[in-house]
Design a protein around this motif. Structure first.
Motif, PDB file in Angstrom:
ATOM      1  N   ASN A   1      -6.075  -1.964   4.407  1.00 50.82           N
ATOM      2  CA  ASN A   1      -5.052  -0.959   4.127  1.00 50.82           C
ATOM      3  C   ASN A   1      -5.583   0.111   3.199  1.00 50.82           C
ATOM      4  O   ASN A   1      -5.385   1.319   3.408  1.00 50.82           O
ATOM      5  CB  ASN A   1      -3.827  -1.600   3.484  1.00 50.82           C
ATOM      6  N   ARG A   2      -6.234  -0.306   2.128  1.00 49.08           N
ATOM      7  CA  ARG A   2      -6.728   0.664   1.144  1.00 49.08           C
ATOM      8  C   ARG A   2      -7.797   1.569   1.763  1.00 49.08           C
ATOM      9  O   ARG A   2      -7.842   2.769   1.472  1.00 49.08           O
ATOM     10  CB  ARG A   2      -7.265  -0.047  -0.093  1.00 49.08           C
TER      11      ARG A   2
ATOM     12  N   ALA B   1      -5.923   4.060   3.758  1.00 51.82           N
ATOM     13  CA  ALA B   1      -5.276   5.020   2.861  1.00 51.82           C
ATOM     14  C   ALA B   1      -6.295   6.009   2.302  1.00 51.82           C
ATOM     15  O   ALA B   1      -6.004   7.204   2.171  1.00 51.82           O
ATOM     16  CB  ALA B   1      -4.578   4.278   1.725  1.00 51.82           C
ATOM     17  N   ARG B   2      -7.490   5.527   1.974  1.00 52.41           N
ATOM     18  CA  ARG B   2      -8.551   6.413   1.463  1.00 52.41           C
ATOM     19  C   ARG B   2      -8.975   7.415   2.534  1.00 52.41           C
ATOM     20  O   ARG B   2      -9.116   8.611   2.255  1.00 52.41           O
ATOM     21  CB  ARG B   2      -9.744   5.566   1.023  1.00 52.41           C
TER      22      ARG B   2
ATOM     23  N   GLU C   1      -2.218   6.063  -3.017  1.00 54.21           N
ATOM     24  CA  GLU C   1      -2.906   5.265  -4.031  1.00 54.21           C
ATOM     25  C   GLU C   1      -4.407   5.531  -4.081  1.00 54.21           C
ATOM     26  O   GLU C   1      -5.052   5.313  -5.111  1.00 54.21           O
ATOM     27  CB  GLU C   1      -2.649   3.780  -3.806  1.00 54.21           C
ATOM     28  N   GLU C   2      -4.996   5.987  -2.999  1.00 57.37           N
ATOM     29  CA  GLU C   2      -6.422   6.315  -2.977  1.00 57.37           C
ATOM     30  C   GLU C   2      -6.653   7.814  -3.099  1.00 57.37           C
ATOM     31  O   GLU C   2      -7.759   8.301  -2.859  1.00 57.37           O
ATOM     32  CB  GLU C   2      -7.056   5.793  -1.691  1.00 57.37           C
TER      33      GLU C   2
ATOM     34  N   THR D   1       0.822  -1.209   0.000  1.00 54.93           N
ATOM     35  CA  THR D   1       0.000   0.000   0.000  1.00 54.93           C
ATOM     36  C   THR D   1       0.852   1.253   0.000  1.00 54.93           C
ATOM     37  O   THR D   1       1.775   1.393   0.806  1.00 54.93           O
ATOM     38  CB  THR D   1      -0.919   0.008   1.231  1.00 54.93           C
TER      39      THR D   1
ATOM     40  N   ASP E   1      -1.377  -5.153   0.346  1.00 57.54           N
ATOM     41  CA  ASP E   1      -2.290  -4.079  -0.060  1.00 57.54           C
ATOM     42  C   ASP E   1      -3.722  -4.550   0.161  1.00 57.54           C
ATOM     43  O   ASP E   1      -4.531  -4.604  -0.759  1.00 57.54           O
ATOM     44  CB  ASP E   1      -2.054  -3.705  -1.529  1.00 57.54           C
TER      45      ASP E   1
ATOM     46  N   ILE F   1       0.098  -2.232  -7.663  1.00 57.37           N
ATOM     47  CA  ILE F   1      -1.081  -1.801  -6.909  1.00 57.37           C
ATOM     48  C   ILE F   1      -1.950  -0.954  -7.831  1.00 57.37           C
ATOM     49  O   ILE F   1      -1.468  -0.355  -8.793  1.00 57.37           O
ATOM     50  CB  ILE F   1      -0.709  -0.969  -5.660  1.00 57.37           C
TER      51      ILE F   1
ATOM     52  N   TYR G   1       0.586   4.823   0.952  1.00 60.05           N
ATOM     53  CA  TYR G   1      -0.223   5.767   1.726  1.00 60.05           C
ATOM     54  C   TYR G   1       0.144   7.208   1.347  1.00 60.05           C
ATOM     55  O   TYR G   1       1.152   7.456   0.677  1.00 60.05           O
ATOM     56  CB  TYR G   1       0.023   5.551   3.216  1.00 60.05           C
TER      57      TYR G   1
END
Length: 785
Positions: free
Chosen positions: A381-382, A385-386, A567-568, A124, A377, A445, A126
Motif C-alpha cells: 500500500n505504501r 501511495a508513494r 502519507e508518502e 493507508t 497499511d 500511520i 493515499y
C-alpha cells in the motif's frame, strides 16, 4: 429440511428476491431501507452536516431494532479509532447478532468512506482525488482502488462511499480537494478507473454526489445549484454516466443540493427517469447523510417526516443513511394509514435485497470472517501511495533551472506546512476527519513531513527551519526569524498551503469555502518577505485547491504544487526537489492569476474568455493540463487521417478543413514524442476539441483524450488518438445530445493553452442524435520505437 427458494444459490437473484419479499412484513421490508450509526457524535462537532440536529444514538434500541432486520451498518471503522483486527471481530459479532435476531438471518451491508483510502485508523492515507487527476494515470488509480477494496473486504465492509465525480466549477468551494478536477473527461476517465478497481475487489462503489453538488452558487457548501440544462447535461452528468456504463458502479448517492427549486433527493426525473430508465442503472440509490431529513428541515419541501420519506421514495432513494429516522416507524405508520403506497417500499426493498444477494448476504451458510491480524497499511500500500504521490506532483515553473537543488547547499525551509504531518492529508483522511475528536490518540500511520523528508533526501545539505506563521492566523511576529534564516541560506524553500478540516475548522475541506483565492492567513505576506531577501525562493504548495499566484510571477525561483499527496507525500515532494523524481504531474485545475474575478474554469465559451468589454481578465496564470519536467521532449512526424499515418496534414492558412468524415465517422491523429534529455521523464499528450461554430455556444476547447508516455533518455513512442464523431456531441436547444455536421479542430498539446499540432476536419451528412450507446472515451494506441 427443505431450503427456501430465496436461500438457493442455484437460482437467479431475481427469483430468490421474488420469493423472499412476499414473506416479509412491512416492518421487515422497511428495515432493509435504513442504516444504523452506533457511536455517532450528537454534539455540535460532528463529521456530517447538521449531525448534532439529526442524530440520536440508537444503541439503547439496538436489541429491539434488529429483530426486524437491518439494511446498513454505518462506518463501524470510520466513527472512532479502533484497532483493525479488533474492529473486524466486533463487526463480525454485530453481523451475527443481526442475523440471529431477525426471522430471515440476513446481515447488514457495512459501508465506509474511502475517498482517499479506507477512512479507518491505521489504514493507508493515499493522495486525495485532486492528486489522482494531476497524475493523469487511470491504470494507477485503478490499482490503488483495488488495494483499498481488498482492505475493506478483509475487515468485513461491503460498500465504499466513493468516488466523488463532481466537476469543479468554482475553486473557492471547500470540497475541491475531493474532486478529480475541472474537466468532465478527466473526472470521468479517472473516476471510472477507481470504480473498476473497487468493484473488482467485490466492493460496491458509490458515485457521489448525484448530481450538481459542485455547481453551488457562490461556492458555498450545500447552496442552490444554478447550472443550466446544457451545463448540467454536458459538464455535470458525463462522469456519472461513464462510471456506470464503463465502470460498473452498483450504487449512487443523491446530492444534498437543489437545482431550479427541486432537491436532488426529491427528483424522480434525475433518480428514476434519467438514472434508471435512460441509463439502465439497476443498483441502489442511497441518501447522502441526513439528505432525506433535509427535505423537511433545510429545503422545506416536506412538512412532516412521512412527507419527506414519501418524496424520497417516489424520487428513487432506496436507502436512508446514515441512521434510521425517516424510513422507520414514521414511514410504517404512513403506509398503514394509506398515505404512502406499499409498492414504493417493495420497489426499494427489492433493489436492496438484490444487491445483498449479489454480495452473498442471503446465503444460508454465510458466516462473517474475523481475521486474527489485519494490516491496513502494508508495504505494498505504501509503495503504491508513494508512486501515486510522485506522479501527482506538478512542477509549475522552474525558469532558471534552480531545481533540482544542489546536494550540498544551504537550505532554509520556512512555512507552516513544512513540519506538520497533517499537511499531507485531506479532510476525509482518518487523522483529519476523525482523530481531531480524539486528542491523544496517535496517527496510527507514519507520515513523514516535508522537512524530515528533505533532510533525508539531501543528507549533505545544511537545512534550517522556522515556521514563520500559522496556516490561517494573522500573526506576522514570526517573519523576523524567517527572514533571518532565509538570508543565511543559498536557497529558501517556502512550504505554504492548507489545513484540511470540516465545516470551517480548516482552510480546505467540506464546509471550508473561501471568499477568494488568496493564500490563507498571512502566508502571502510571508512569501513577500522571503522574496524580498533576494535569496532564491522555491515555493512548495500543499493545498486542497489552486491559489492565485500572479502576485509572484517572475519573482520565484521555482513553483511546485502538490494537492494533499497522502502519507508518502513528504518523500514524493522531497524527491522532486532533490531531482530523484522527475516531475510528471499536470494541473487538473487552472491556477488563477489574481484571487478575485472568480469563478472560472477553462471550459469557457467565447464570452467567458478575456475580452475588450470587461477590465477583468480571467486568463489563468497556469492553464489546465500544464506541468513541467526536468527533461525535454520533441514532437515530430505529426500525421492525421482515417488510418494512422495515412497522410501528413499540410498547413491551411485559410483555416479550411483538411479532411471530411461522416457524423458517425472516425479519424486518427498521431505524433511521435521523443525524450531528447539526459534522463527518463514523462510527457502527457493531450487532445482537445475546438468547435468553431455550433447551434449553441460551446467551450473554446475541451479535453477529449490524453495519454502519459514514460520515456527513457533518447527513447521515443508514437501515440495515436482514435477520434470518433461521438466525442463532439453536445446538448442542443431541444435538450437532445447531437452530433452536428460542420468544421472541427483536433488540437494536440501539452495543456489546454499550449497547442503543438492541429488537424482540421469537417463532419458531413445529417445531424445525428447520439444515444446511450455512443462512445464516451477516445481510444489511444501507443507504439514504442
Amino acid at each position: 429440511m427443505t431450503t427456501a427458494p430465496w436461500r438457493d444459490r442455484a437460482l437467479p437473484a431475481d427469483a430468490r428476491v421474488d420469493d423472499l419479499l412476499p414473506r416479509m412484513t412491512l416492518e421487515e421490508k422497511t428495515a432493509q431501507l435504513y442504516g444504523v450509526w452506533v457511536g455517532a457524535a450528537t454534539d455540535g462537532d460532528g463529521v456530517a452536516p447538521h449531525q448534532h440536529d439529526m442524530t440520536a444514538d440508537p444503541a439503547d434500541d439496538w436489541d429491539e431494532l434488529i429483530t426486524r432486520g437491518l439494511g446498513q451498518l454505518t462506518r463501524p471503522f470510520g466513527t472512532a479509532p479502533v484497532d483493525p483486527a479488533l474492529g473486524a471481530r466486533a463487526l463480525a459479532r454485530a453481523q451475527l447478532r443481526i442475523a440471529e435476531a431477525g426471522r430471515f438471518g440476513i446481515p447488514a451491508v457495512a459501508h465506509e468512506e474511502c475517498l482517499a483510502g479506507f477512512t479507518a485508523w491505521r489504514a493507508t492515507a493515499y493522495p486525495v482525488p485532486l492528486a489522482w487527476g494531476a497524475a493523469f494515470d487511470p491504470p494507477l488509480v485503478e490499482e490503488m482502488a483495488r488495494n483499498i477494496g481488498r482492505d475493506l473486504r478483509t475487515v468485513g465492509v461491503h460498500q465504499g462511499l466513493a468516488p466523488v465525480l463532481d466537476v469543479v466549477r468554482d475553486p473557492r468551494w471547500g470540497r475541491v480537494e475531493e474532486t478529480i478536477g475541472e474537466d468532465p473527461y478527466l473526472v470521468g476517465t479517472v473516476g471510472t478507473a477507481y470504480v473498476r478497481g473497487l468493484e473488482s475487489a467485490g466492493i460496491v462503489a458509490t458515485l457521489k454526489h448525484f448530481a450538481g453538488y459542485a455547481s453551488s452558487a457562490g461556492a458555498r457548501n450545500l447552496a442552490p445549484v444554478r447550472a443550466g440544462t446544457r451545463e448540467f447535461a454536458d459538464v455535470t452528468l458525463p462522469p456519472f454516466e461513464m462510471a456506470l456504463r464503463e465502470g460498473g458502479a452498483r450504487s449512487v448517492m443523491a446530492a444534498y443540493t437543489e437545482r431550479d427549486g427541486v432537491p436532488a433527493s426529491a427528483d424522480p426525473e434525475l433518480l428514476t427517469r434519467l438514472l434508471r430508465e435512460e441509463w439502465g442503472f439497476t443498483g441502489t440509490v442511497v441518501a447522502d447523510y441526513f439528505g432525506i431529513g433535509f427535505l423537511q428541515t433545510l429545503h422545506r419541501v416536506a412538512g412532516t417526516p412521512a412527507e419527506a420519506a414519501r418524496l424520497a421514495l417516489e424520487a428513487g432513494i432506496d436507502v436512508e443513511l446514515p441512521t434510521v429516522k425517516y424510513y422507520g416507524d414514521a414511514l410504517v405508520a404512513a403506509v398503514r394509514a394509506g398515505e404512502i403506497p406499499e409498492a414504493l417500499i417493495d420497489r426499494a426493498a427489492r433493489r436492496v435485497l438484490l444487491q445483498k444477494c449479489e454480495l452473498g448476504l442471503l446465503d444460508e451458510d454465510r458466516r462473517p470472517e474475523s481475521p486474527e491480524t489485519v494490516d491496513l497499511d502494508s508495504a505494498a500500500n505504501r509503495a503504491l501511495a508513494r508512486r501515486l504521490a510522485e506522479e501527482s506532483v506538478v512542477l509549475l515553473d522552474n525558469p532558471d533551472g534552480l531545481l533540482p537543488l544542489a546536494p550540498d547547499t544551504r537550505i532554509a525551509v520556512i512555512g507552516p506546512r513544512a513540519a506538520d504531518a497533517l499537511a499531507m492529508l485531506g479532510c476525509y483522511s482518518f487523522p483529519s476527519h476523525v482523530l481531531t475528536h480524539h486528542p491523544g490518540v496517535d496517527l496510527g500511520i507514519g507520515i513523514p513531513t516535508l522537512l524530515e523528508s528533505l533532510r533525508a533526501e539531501l543528507p549533505d545539505a545544511k537545512v534550517t527551519f522556522t515556521q514563520g506563521c500559522g496556516v490561517s492566523d494573522r500573526d506576522p511576529s514570526g517573519f523576523t526569524e524567517a527572514i533571518a534564516r532565509a538570508s543565511e541560506a543559498d536557497v529558501c524553500v517556502a512550504v505554504l498551503g492548507d489545513r484540511a478540516g470540516l465545516f470551517g475548522r480548516g482552510t480546505s475541506g467540506e464546509g471550508c469555502d473561501v471568499a477568494d483565492l488568496s493564500l490563507p492567513g498571512v502566508q502571502g505576506e510571508l512569501l513577500d518577505a522571503l522574496v524580498a531577501t533576494g535569496v532564491p525562493v522555491v515555493l512548495v504548495l500543499l493545498t486542497g485547491r489552486p491559489y492565485a499566484l500572479g502576485r509572484w510571477q517572475g519573482r520565484l525561483g521555482a513553483v511546485v504544487q502538490a494537492f494533499f499527496p497522502g502519507e508518502e507525500g513528504g518523500p514524493a515532494v522531497a524527491g522532486v526537489l532533490s531531482g530523484r523524481v522527475n516531475p510528471s504531474g499536470r494541473l487538473p485545475v487552472s491556477v488563477p492569476r489574481v484571487p478575485g474575478g472568480q469563478p472560472w474554469t477553462y471550459l469557457q465559451p467565447p464570452l467567458g474568455l478575456a475580452g475588450e468589454v470587461s477590465n477583468l481578465d480571467p486568463t489563468p496564470l497556469y492553464p489546465f493540463g500544464h506541468g513541467r519536467s526536468y527533461t525535454d521532449f520533441v514532437w515530430e512526424d505529426f500525421a492525421a487521417g482515417t488510418d494512422e499515418g495515412a497522410r501528413a496534414p499540410q498547413d491551411s492558412p485559410s483555416g479550411a478543413p483538411e479532411a471530411e468524415i461522416g457524423t458517425d465517422g472516425s479519424y486518427d491523429v498521431s505524433v511521435t514524442v521523443r525524450n531528447t534529455g539526459e534522463r527518463a521523464g514523462t510527457e502527457v499528450v493531450q487532445l482537445y476539441l475546438h468547435d468553431p461554430v455550433a447551434s449553441v455556444t460551446r467551450p473554446d476547447v475541451r479535453l477529449i483524450g490524453y495519454r502519459r508516455l514514460d520515456l527513457a533518455a533518447g527513447e521515443s513512442a508514437r501515440v495515436t488518438f482514435g477520434f470518433h464523431a461521438d466525442l463532439s456531441a453536445f446538448t442542443d436547444r431541444a435538450g437532445r445530445r447531437v452530433v452536428e455536421p460542420g468544421a472541427l479542430e483536433l488540437r494536440l498539446g501539452t495543456s489546454s493553452a499550449q497547442v503543438r499540432e492541429v488537424a482540421r476536419i469537417r463532419l458531413t451528412g445529417a445531424e445525428r442524435e447520439a444515444g446511450a450507446e455512443r462512445r464516451l472515451h477516445c481510444e489511444v494506441r501507443v507504439r514504442r520505437n
